[in-house]
Design an enzyme around this catalytic site. Structure first.
Site, PDB file in Angstrom:
ATOM      1  CG  ASP A   1      -2.078   0.985   1.086  1.00 36.84           C
ATOM      2  OD1 ASP A   1      -3.223   0.535   0.962  1.00 36.84           O
ATOM      3  OD2 ASP A   1      -1.813   2.215   1.089  1.00 36.84           O
TER       4      ASP A   1
ATOM      5  CG  HIS B   1      -8.680  -3.138  -2.312  1.00 43.92           C
ATOM      6  ND1 HIS B   1      -9.583  -2.408  -3.069  1.00 43.92           N
ATOM      7  CD2 HIS B   1      -8.533  -2.453  -1.159  1.00 43.92           C
ATOM      8  CE1 HIS B   1      -9.953  -1.323  -2.390  1.00 43.92           C
ATOM      9  NE2 HIS B   1      -9.339  -1.337  -1.203  1.00 43.92           N
TER      10      HIS B   1
HETATM   11  P1  AMP Z   1      -9.800   1.380   0.261  1.00 40.92           P
HETATM   12  O1  AMP Z   1     -10.012   2.605   1.113  1.00 40.92           O
HETATM   13  O2  AMP Z   1     -10.199   0.105   0.949  1.00 40.92           O
HETATM   14  O3  AMP Z   1     -10.422   1.532  -1.103  1.00 40.92           O
HETATM   15  O4  AMP Z   1      -8.243   1.255   0.090  1.00 40.92           O
HETATM   16  C1  AMP Z   1      -7.545   1.744  -1.008  1.00 40.92           C
HETATM   17  C2  AMP Z   1      -6.079   1.663  -0.668  1.00 40.92           C
HETATM   18  O5  AMP Z   1      -5.339   1.805  -1.849  1.00 40.92           O
HETATM   19  C3  AMP Z   1      -5.603   2.751   0.302  1.00 40.92           C
HETATM   20  O6  AMP Z   1      -5.038   2.151   1.462  1.00 40.92           O
HETATM   21  C4  AMP Z   1      -4.551   3.514  -0.527  1.00 40.92           C
HETATM   22  O7  AMP Z   1      -3.451   3.950   0.248  1.00 40.92           O
HETATM   23  C5  AMP Z   1      -4.151   2.471  -1.547  1.00 40.92           C
HETATM   24  N1  AMP Z   1      -3.626   2.991  -2.806  1.00 40.92           N
HETATM   25  C6  AMP Z   1      -4.181   3.938  -3.606  1.00 40.92           C
HETATM   26  N2  AMP Z   1      -3.427   4.137  -4.699  1.00 40.92           N
HETATM   27  C7  AMP Z   1      -2.379   3.285  -4.594  1.00 40.92           C
HETATM   28  C8  AMP Z   1      -1.237   3.022  -5.413  1.00 40.92           C
HETATM   29  N3  AMP Z   1      -1.023   3.666  -6.577  1.00 40.92           N
HETATM   30  N4  AMP Z   1      -0.349   2.086  -4.998  1.00 40.92           N
HETATM   31  C9  AMP Z   1      -0.539   1.440  -3.831  1.00 40.92           C
HETATM   32  N5  AMP Z   1      -1.590   1.642  -3.018  1.00 40.92           N
HETATM   33  C10 AMP Z   1      -2.496   2.561  -3.386  1.00 40.92           C
END
Ligand code: AMP
Length: 113
Positions: A29, A99
């Site tokens: 993440d 995810h």
């Molecule tokens: P959610 O709130 O469950 O949709 O989680 C989305 C997650 O994706 C968050 O913890 C973000 O920090 C992570 N995230 C968003 N963009 C990226 C990226 N480009 N690479 C890695 N993690 C990401």
């Protein structure tokens, strides 16, 4: 193709990939909430848990299996870890691509929301 996770799957957005197979990838993440914070996703674009069709349920089991393997690799299998799926706006989902969050490496909050 405006889904950020689909772009990671396609290699168009860089990420620290820690697992990849035919169906699933996992990466760190970008904004970790714990010493280990990995995301495990299906390569196929499934927008959220509620949109997971019955026929697609096996992929969730395989995502859990990958999460367990990664937990062992991160040496948190014994200390413990948490798998989280946020679903929909009030569930805290920001990225509309299914995810699993794998969190561990410290004592996690007792609060569930
Ligand atoms: P959610 O709130 O469950 O949709 O989680 C989305 C997650 O994706 C968050 O913890 C973000 O920090 C992570 N995230 C968003 N963009 C990226 C990226 N480009 N690479 C890695 N993690 C990401």
């Amino acid at each position: 193709m405006d889904c950020i996770f689909c772009q990671i799957v396609a290699g168009k957005v860089p990420s620290e990939i820690v697992h990849q197979d035919e169906e699933i990838i996992a990466f760190r993440d970008i904004n970790p909430q714990a010493p280990t914070h990995l995301l495990i996703i299906p390569k196929r674009h499934i927008p959220s848990l509620i949109q997971l069709a019955e026929a697609e349920l096996p992929v969730l089991g395989r995502m859990v299996n990958v999460a367990n393997q990664l937990a062992r690799g991160e040496s948190i299998a014994e200390s413990g870890y948490r798998l989280v799926v946020n679903c929909g706006e009030e569930g805290g989902q920001v990225v509309p691509h299914l995810h699993l969050h794998l969190l561990g490496g410290r004592r996690l909050s007792d609060a569930m929301g």
